[in-house]
Design a protein around this motif. Structure first.
Motif, PDB file in Angstrom:
ATOM      1  N   VAL A 126     121.472  76.385  82.144  1.00  0.00           N
ATOM      2  CA  VAL A 126     122.019  76.400  80.788  1.00  0.00           C
ATOM      3  C   VAL A 126     122.756  77.716  80.593  1.00  0.00           C
ATOM      4  O   VAL A 126     122.195  78.795  80.851  1.00  0.00           O
ATOM      5  CB  VAL A 126     120.916  76.270  79.723  1.00  0.00           C
ATOM      6  CG1 VAL A 126     121.481  76.527  78.338  1.00  0.00           C
ATOM      7  CG2 VAL A 126     120.282  74.885  79.778  1.00  0.00           C
ATOM      8  N   ILE A 188     120.891  75.544  72.832  1.00  0.00           N
ATOM      9  CA  ILE A 188     121.095  74.135  73.164  1.00  0.00           C
ATOM     10  C   ILE A 188     119.886  73.375  72.644  1.00  0.00           C
ATOM     11  O   ILE A 188     118.774  73.521  73.159  1.00  0.00           O
ATOM     12  CB  ILE A 188     121.264  73.912  74.679  1.00  0.00           C
ATOM     13  CG1 ILE A 188     122.355  74.806  75.247  1.00  0.00           C
ATOM     14  CG2 ILE A 188     121.550  72.437  74.960  1.00  0.00           C
ATOM     15  CD1 ILE A 188     123.734  74.516  74.707  1.00  0.00           C
ATOM     16  N   VAL A 191     116.904  70.378  74.650  1.00  0.00           N
ATOM     17  CA  VAL A 191     117.345  70.256  76.038  1.00  0.00           C
ATOM     18  C   VAL A 191     116.239  69.710  76.939  1.00  0.00           C
ATOM     19  O   VAL A 191     116.511  69.183  78.020  1.00  0.00           O
ATOM     20  CB  VAL A 191     117.848  71.623  76.554  1.00  0.00           C
ATOM     21  CG1 VAL A 191     116.684  72.579  76.795  1.00  0.00           C
ATOM     22  CG2 VAL A 191     118.685  71.469  77.799  1.00  0.00           C
ATOM     23  N   ARG A 215     122.771  67.632  78.030  1.00  0.00           N
ATOM     24  CA  ARG A 215     122.706  68.891  77.287  1.00  0.00           C
ATOM     25  C   ARG A 215     122.605  70.108  78.193  1.00  0.00           C
ATOM     26  O   ARG A 215     122.730  71.243  77.727  1.00  0.00           O
ATOM     27  CB  ARG A 215     121.515  68.867  76.322  1.00  0.00           C
ATOM     28  CG  ARG A 215     121.599  67.776  75.280  1.00  0.00           C
ATOM     29  CD  ARG A 215     120.307  67.647  74.481  1.00  0.00           C
ATOM     30  NE  ARG A 215     120.365  66.511  73.568  1.00  0.00           N
ATOM     31  CZ  ARG A 215     120.563  66.608  72.260  1.00  0.00           C
ATOM     32  NH1 ARG A 215     120.720  67.807  71.707  1.00  0.00           N
ATOM     33  NH2 ARG A 215     120.602  65.534  71.512  1.00  0.00           N
ATOM     34  N   ALA A 216     122.340  69.880  79.474  1.00  0.00           N
ATOM     35  CA  ALA A 216     122.231  70.969  80.442  1.00  0.00           C
ATOM     36  C   ALA A 216     122.837  70.505  81.757  1.00  0.00           C
ATOM     37  O   ALA A 216     123.098  69.317  81.960  1.00  0.00           O
ATOM     38  CB  ALA A 216     120.776  71.379  80.639  1.00  0.00           C
TER      39      ALA A 216
END
Length: 227
Positions: A126, A188, A191, A215-216
């Motif tokens: 991330v 984020i 995640v 999301r990652a």
């Protein structure tokens, strides 16, 4: 789900195939001799061991009850089982099957969750920071769901995760908590998720984390991934 949804054998997008093909509209009904109870306003309104399970394509798995067992609850006749009715899930406050509270749908007897320790590698990044990089993982094979890797908290940069207010429930894995990644000024949301107290069939992933590839940056060595 399982038989009739996702990639299940009775769905419209099965993982395999039948020879000859099955009819387009197919319903499978079976006795379900488990104790099913429903409560409304603190009172038990259904208590039966005579429920049926109704598997209908692209519809959630549902119960059907003898009409005499549902009292004054709203219900609609089940065409595939004369004398039985279906009760809307939200017509009562809580459902239980053999003492376990249910959410969203009945548990499916054909749904399996197999959690296997493995050496498949998982790497999660991330904002340029590695949160996970290990081959000490657990792979979860769940009926009609793509395989997924979970990893123990000891293998995760948990110092970069913050518990969020999000949660979800699965009848097979329990309540999931969600975690956001905080890397410098980058946040984020949601995640990762974790099942802190899963039911016995999913106990190998207790306290483990899995990560959302939308999301990652997730590199997971999964069947068919070519990794």
């Amino acid at each position: 789900m399982s038989l009739v949804a996702g990639r299940g054998p009775l769905s419209h997008n099965p993982a395999g195939w039948f020879v000859p093909p099955l009819p387009a509209e197919l319903v499978y009904v079976e006795p379900h001799p488990r104790r099913v109870q429903a409560f409304r306003h603190g009172h038990m309104v259904i208590d039966t061991e005579r429920a049926l399970l109704v598997h209908r394509r692209d519809r959630p798995l549902s119960y059907a009850f003898p009409a005499a067992d549902v009292g004054g609850l709203p219900g609609s006749p089940e065409p595939a089982a004369p004398g039985y009715v279906q009760v809307p899930w939200d017509a009562v406050d809580t459902w239980f099957e053999e003492g376990r509270q249910l959410v969203h749908y009945p548990p499916n007897p054909y749904h399996r969750v197999d959690c296997r320790p493995t050496r498949r590698r998982l790497r999660v990044t991330v904002a340029g920071t590695v949160l996970v990089d290990t081959d000490d993982t657990v792979i979860v094979f769940e009926t009609a769901v793509e395989p997924r890797l979970y990893v123990a908290a000891s293998q995760v940069r948990t110092d970069l995760l913050r518990r969020s207010d999000s949660s979800s429930y699965c009848n097979y894995k329990g309540t999931a908590t969600y975690w956001s990644a905080v890397v410098g000024d980058t946040v984020i949301a949601d995640v990762a998720w974790c099942y802190p107290d899963p039911p016995p069939e999913s106990s190998p992933i207790r306290g483990c984390f899995s990560f959302d590839a939308t999301r990652a940056e997730v590199q997971a060595e999964l069947p068919g991934s070519g990794s």
